[in-house]
Design an enzyme around this catalytic site. Structure first.
Site, short mmCIF file in Angstrom:
data_model
loop_
_atom_site.label_atom_id
_atom_site.label_comp_id
_atom_site.label_asym_id
_atom_site.label_seq_id
_atom_site.Cartn_x
_atom_site.Cartn_y
_atom_site.Cartn_z
N PRO A 1 40.90 39.41 51.62
CA PRO A 1 40.72 40.57 50.50
C PRO A 1 40.99 42.09 51.14
O PRO A 1 40.52 42.31 52.17
CB PRO A 1 39.22 40.20 50.25
CG PRO A 1 38.66 39.66 51.56
CD PRO A 1 39.68 38.85 51.84
N MET A 2 41.72 42.81 50.24
CA MET A 2 41.80 44.25 50.41
C MET A 2 41.53 45.04 49.49
O MET A 2 42.16 44.89 48.49
CB MET A 2 43.39 44.31 51.13
CG MET A 2 43.46 43.85 52.59
SD MET A 2 45.36 43.91 52.95
CE MET A 2 46.15 42.57 51.97
N ALA A 3 40.51 45.84 49.70
CA ALA A 3 40.37 46.92 48.44
C ALA A 3 41.59 47.54 47.62
O ALA A 3 42.41 48.07 48.66
CB ALA A 3 39.32 47.90 48.82
N GLN B 1 35.47 37.66 46.77
CA GLN B 1 34.58 38.44 47.66
C GLN B 1 33.41 39.54 47.17
O GLN B 1 34.12 40.41 46.53
CB GLN B 1 35.41 38.92 49.05
CG GLN B 1 34.63 39.39 50.10
CD GLN B 1 35.26 40.32 51.17
OE1 GLN B 1 35.77 41.33 50.98
NE2 GLN B 1 35.62 39.69 52.34
N CYS C 1 33.90 45.19 56.77
CA CYS C 1 34.56 46.38 56.20
C CYS C 1 33.77 47.68 57.35
O CYS C 1 32.70 47.75 57.50
CB CYS C 1 34.05 46.83 54.98
SG CYS C 1 34.59 48.56 54.38
N LYS D 1 33.07 37.09 56.44
CA LYS D 1 34.00 37.91 57.16
C LYS D 1 33.09 38.67 58.01
O LYS D 1 32.59 39.55 57.45
CB LYS D 1 34.85 38.59 56.22
CG LYS D 1 35.88 39.20 56.80
CD LYS D 1 37.19 38.63 57.26
CE LYS D 1 38.16 39.92 58.02
NZ LYS D 1 39.07 40.42 56.81
N GLY E 1 43.84 39.42 62.27
CA GLY E 1 44.16 40.81 63.20
C GLY E 1 45.50 40.87 63.67
O GLY E 1 45.75 39.80 64.45
N GLY F 1 46.27 40.02 56.47
CA GLY F 1 45.73 41.17 55.62
C GLY F 1 46.91 42.06 55.55
O GLY F 1 48.00 42.04 54.86
N ARG F 2 46.89 43.38 56.34
CA ARG F 2 47.97 44.23 56.10
C ARG F 2 49.24 44.07 56.32
O ARG F 2 50.27 44.43 55.78
CB ARG F 2 47.71 45.40 57.18
CG ARG F 2 46.34 46.21 56.99
CD ARG F 2 46.20 47.28 58.06
NE ARG F 2 45.98 46.48 59.30
CZ ARG F 2 46.10 46.88 60.49
NH1 ARG F 2 46.73 48.27 60.81
NH2 ARG F 2 45.63 46.31 61.52
#
Length: 384
Positions: free
Chosen positions: A23-25, A78, A109, A151, A213, A236-237
């Site tokens: 999950p990424m805001a 999430q 976070c 997480k 990561g 993620g990214r």
């Protein structure tokens, strides 16, 4: 050699290929999830963080973030918050309205506006609060057959690590799995994540561990599993502007060398599909959709030699027609930029300073006064 990759069982949910869209805001709303899932294996594609307080307050934006597309195989949501009572009420709402199949709890976070109120990656430092929050959530989800995962990060900084204790508590309180972003809060998104910590955690707990990561390529995903023995990987990214990374990982896990290398014309078609789904996400509001798309455009075009004027033109778009016009002007045959294929994306900086509540590190448990201060100014803002 492809490392052994086995299905992961999370309660009643079978994850045939243990790959997770983290999950990424502002990123992993349902349009982006649908794109990623369309490319990838049958993994978990998790919605962006929803604040418990906003959900309890029935904030319209929170409700929008909780939406799932009809074709999503597993509805993964999430939640994050600081007050265990508020979290419990939010989870009751999700269960009562059949709002999700799986709930992930955010204790990773590192953003200052969250950690300075004891939320996110700061919260596992307070063992009593961390334990109570998970206990209450699992207490609601367990009878409903909804698995809960957590997480976490390595800790607040090198002197205040929390990941081993946090994972043990998560396991004891009934979490089905844990995901470790192998950085501390202080490291934010800088440097390289320490995959050895993932290895440590795999050895320390019995529940599945997902590693997170610095997975920028399918080869990175294979390397993480091979090096750490983790049950699966969380992306993620690395997938920002590259939803086809999940296709690369699917191919790699199948033992194939095939990789997606779309030219600019193909990327443009993905961009058009993405923005149209965002229009649906925003209930027909084209302006909101193309504004939201701006950050994605920067990621989609990363490495392509399109020039600053073209990038600025996308930033000025206000309508779907205008957006389409800019896409159509791109060089359709421009090849995929190999030079940035394995490079970091998104934020890469260290935290300037970890923001925590006054006296947070003095004790591993919360006082009555601390709880009053925390819950009275819960960072999980109901107004968004």
């Amino acid at each position: 050699m492809v490392p052994p990759v086995k299905p992961v069982r999370l309660g009643n949910i079978n994850v045939p290929v243990p790959v997770v869209l983290s999950p990424m805001a502002g990123v992993t709303n349902w349009p982006f999830r649908v794109l990623c899932e369309g490319y990838g294996p049958e993994g978990l594609y998790v919605a962006e963080m929803v604040t418990a307080r906003a959900l309890v307050a029935r904030n319209p934006k929170a409700f929008r973030l909780c939406r799932f597309a009809p074709g999503e195989r597993v509805r993964s949501l999430q939640l994050y918050g600081v007050d265990p009572v508020i979290m419990e009420r939010a989870v009751h709402m999700v269960v009562d309205y059949d709002g999700a199949d799986h709930i992930d709890l955010n204790f990773g976070c590192p953003v200052p506006k969250v950690t300075r109120h004891g939320g996110g990656s700061a919260l596992p430092w307070k063992l009593d609060l961390f334990t109570e929050l998970i206990h209450r959530v699992v207490g609601v989800c367990g009878p409903a057959g909804i698995p809960v995962t957590a997480k976490i990060r390595v800790g607040i900084d090198a002197e205040h690590e929390t990941f081993l204790e946090a994972a043990h508590i998560a396991q004891e309180e009934g979490c089905a799995a844990v995901t470790l972003h192998a950085r501390t809060t202080a490291e934010y998104y800088g440097g390289h994540s320490d995959w050895d910590r993932i290895s440590q955690l795999v050895q320390a707990v019995d529940i599945p561990v997902f590693g997170n990561g610095d997975i920028w390529t399918a080869e990175d995903a294979l390397a993480m599993i091979r090096q750490t023995g983790c049950a699966g990987v969380a992306i993620g990214r690395g997938c920002q502007g590259r939803p086809w990374l999940f296709a690369d990982i699917r191919h790699a896990f199948e033992g194939s060398d095939r990789r997606e290398e779309p030219n600019l014309g193909q990327v443009g078609r993905v961009m058009k599909k993405h923005v149209r789904m965002l229009v649906d996400f925003y209930d027909g509001d084209e302006r909101m959709a193309v504004h939201d798309m701006r950050k994605h455009v920067a990621w989609y075009l990363k490495g392509f030699g399109v020039g600053g004027a073209t990038r600025r033109a996308f930033m000025d778009c206000e309508t779907l027609a205008g957006f389409d016009g800019q896409v159509d002007q791109l060089d359709q045959d421009m090849p995929y930029p190999q030079a940035v294929a394995d490079k970091p994306r998104g934020r890469v900086r260290y935290a300037r300073k970890v923001r925590l509540p006054q006296g947070w590190l003095d004790s591993r448990t919360t006082t009555h006064e601390e709880r009053q201060a925390l819950f009275g100014a819960d960072p999980m803002d109901a107004s968004y």
